[in-house]
Scaffold this motif. Structure first.
Motif, mmCIF file in Angstrom:
data_model
loop_
_atom_site.group_PDB
_atom_site.id
_atom_site.type_symbol
_atom_site.label_atom_id
_atom_site.label_comp_id
_atom_site.label_asym_id
_atom_site.label_seq_id
_atom_site.Cartn_x
_atom_site.Cartn_y
_atom_site.Cartn_z
ATOM 1 N N ARG A 72 -5.551 9.838 -4.795
ATOM 2 C CA ARG A 72 -6.291 10.174 -3.513
ATOM 3 C C ARG A 72 -7.282 11.110 -3.758
ATOM 4 N NH1 ARG A 72 -3.337 9.396 1.141
ATOM 5 N NH2 ARG A 72 -1.037 8.783 1.020
ATOM 6 N N ASP A 73 -7.229 12.139 -4.806
ATOM 7 C CA ASP A 73 -8.259 13.020 -4.938
ATOM 8 C C ASP A 73 -9.337 12.281 -5.515
ATOM 9 O OD1 ASP A 73 -7.190 12.352 -7.381
ATOM 10 O OD2 ASP A 73 -6.953 14.743 -8.195
ATOM 11 N N ALA A 74 -9.236 11.215 -6.356
ATOM 12 C CA ALA A 74 -10.499 10.605 -6.726
ATOM 13 C C ALA A 74 -11.385 10.229 -5.482
ATOM 14 C CB ALA A 74 -10.135 9.363 -7.688
ATOM 15 N N LEU A 75 -10.621 9.699 -4.395
ATOM 16 C CA LEU A 75 -11.467 9.097 -3.164
ATOM 17 C C LEU A 75 -11.638 10.430 -2.396
ATOM 18 C CD1 LEU A 75 -8.623 6.361 -2.380
ATOM 19 C CD2 LEU A 75 -11.007 6.058 -3.346
ATOM 20 N N ARG B 291 -13.156 6.266 1.816
ATOM 21 C CA ARG B 291 -11.832 5.911 2.549
ATOM 22 C C ARG B 291 -11.493 4.654 1.907
ATOM 23 N NH1 ARG B 291 -13.013 6.433 7.768
ATOM 24 N NH2 ARG B 291 -11.887 8.501 7.956
ATOM 25 N N LEU B 292 -10.132 4.279 1.488
ATOM 26 C CA LEU B 292 -9.875 3.015 0.930
ATOM 27 C C LEU B 292 -8.688 2.518 2.134
ATOM 28 C CD1 LEU B 292 -9.525 0.776 -0.886
ATOM 29 C CD2 LEU B 292 -7.738 2.197 -1.964
ATOM 30 N N VAL C 72 -17.656 6.401 -6.307
ATOM 31 C CA VAL C 72 -16.534 7.098 -7.078
ATOM 32 C C VAL C 72 -16.775 7.046 -8.505
ATOM 33 C CG1 VAL C 72 -13.909 6.919 -7.625
ATOM 34 C CG2 VAL C 72 -14.914 5.976 -5.457
ATOM 35 N N HIS C 73 -16.903 8.331 -9.091
ATOM 36 C CA HIS C 73 -17.582 8.640 -10.487
ATOM 37 C C HIS C 73 -16.381 8.635 -11.357
ATOM 38 C CE1 HIS C 73 -21.651 8.786 -8.659
ATOM 39 N NE2 HIS C 73 -21.193 9.852 -7.923
ATOM 40 N N GLN C 74 -15.152 8.281 -10.902
ATOM 41 C CA GLN C 74 -13.947 8.300 -11.875
ATOM 42 C C GLN C 74 -13.576 6.802 -11.798
ATOM 43 O OE1 GLN C 74 -11.479 11.134 -10.290
ATOM 44 N NE2 GLN C 74 -12.060 12.579 -11.791
ATOM 45 N N THR C 75 -13.160 6.396 -13.146
ATOM 46 C CA THR C 75 -12.554 4.791 -12.866
ATOM 47 C C THR C 75 -11.058 5.066 -13.369
ATOM 48 O OG1 THR C 75 -13.211 4.502 -15.210
ATOM 49 C CG2 THR C 75 -14.695 3.717 -13.436
ATOM 50 N N VAL C 76 -10.375 3.973 -13.048
ATOM 51 C CA VAL C 76 -8.798 3.934 -13.187
ATOM 52 C C VAL C 76 -8.498 3.184 -14.343
ATOM 53 C CG1 VAL C 76 -6.530 4.018 -11.997
ATOM 54 C CG2 VAL C 76 -8.527 5.026 -10.739
ATOM 55 N N ASP C 77 -7.650 3.569 -14.951
ATOM 56 C CA ASP C 77 -7.086 2.642 -16.103
ATOM 57 C C ASP C 77 -6.000 1.887 -15.347
ATOM 58 O OD1 ASP C 77 -5.923 1.297 -18.086
ATOM 59 O OD2 ASP C 77 -5.805 3.133 -19.775
ATOM 60 N N PHE C 78 -6.253 0.517 -15.202
ATOM 61 C CA PHE C 78 -5.205 -0.322 -14.801
ATOM 62 C C PHE C 78 -3.922 -0.904 -15.631
ATOM 63 C CE2 PHE C 78 -8.684 -0.197 -11.620
ATOM 64 C CZ PHE C 78 -8.070 0.178 -10.558
#
Length: 225
Positions: free
Chosen positions: A80-83, A89-90, A210-216
């Motif tokens: 949530r904090d990345a968004l 909003r997602l 979003v300037h952070q990407t998530v490792d999936f």
């Protein structure tokens, strides 16, 4: 056997996108007053999702679809904090009855906003496909881990064991992804050609700002870039 899928962390470039970007005049005026429904069956105008901020809207096929389930499982890994830091909003939109929202969120651990368009009015007005197409331009979703055979078996089993036996949406309807707002302007759209043609989530996040990407991978973590 499930296929091995590498974490998605690559940057979006003109060479790697290969997705449709709408013209600047493409807007959501025709669907802004269409009603969607929350998990309690409360109607909400579609425009409420993107009026005040940029929003990533994911349209899924149906809640029994194994590829949609696995895609939403990866969406659930976005913190949530990345968004919030990017003021994004997602939202996920399905096309089942609202009573299926809560079980689907429990199954996928999805914590963000979710609604349904049970009559598929928005799907139809936006021009999303209703049959599957397999072309060279269609991209295999990197978020789907199950093979087709096992995935379909899982979907059938979930349908048979569901308290309300139904297909939780039109089985032929395809989904897509839209980035819109604030207001009705569309920044990006991708309409799936088939059930494996999802827009990679990392690309969506980058396109949305979003300037952070998530490792999936199996263990979600933030990768600072």
């Amino acid at each position: 056997m499930a296929e091995a899928v590498s974490p998605i962390t690559r940057q979006v470039t003109k060479e790697t996108q290969g997705f449709w970007t709408p013209p600047l005049e493409y807007r959501l005026d025709d669907v802004e007053d269409c009603l969607i429904y929350d998990r309690d069956g409360v109607p909400v105008p579609f425009k409420k999702l993107y009026q005040d901020r940029k929003t990533v809207i994911i349209f899924v096929r149906n809640f029994l679809c194994y590829s949609c389930k696995e895609y939403v499982e990866d969406l659930s890994k976005i913190p949530r904090d990345a968004l919030e830091h990017a003021d994004i909003r997602l939202v996920v939109i399905g096309q089942s009855a609202h009573r299926h929202i809560e079980p689907f969120c429990s199954l996928t651990s999805y914590p963000h906003q979710i609604y349904v368009d049970p009559e598929r009015i928005i799907y139809q007005k936006l021009g999303m496909k209703r049959e599957e197409e397999y072309t060279e331009s269609a991209h295999r979703s990197p978020h789907v881990k199950s093979g087709i055979f096992m995935g379909q078996l899982k979907s059938i089993w979930r349908a048979m064991t569901s308290p309300a036996f139904d297909f939780q949406g039109d089985m032929h309807q395809q989904g897509g992804a839209v980035i819109a707002g604030p207001g009705p302007r569309v920044h990006f759209a991708h309409f799936d050609a088939n059930h494996l043609d999802h827009m990679p989530i990392a690309w969506l996040l980058q396109l949305a700002g979003v300037h952070q990407t998530v490792d999936f991978g199996n263990k979600p973590k933030i990768v600072h870039v």
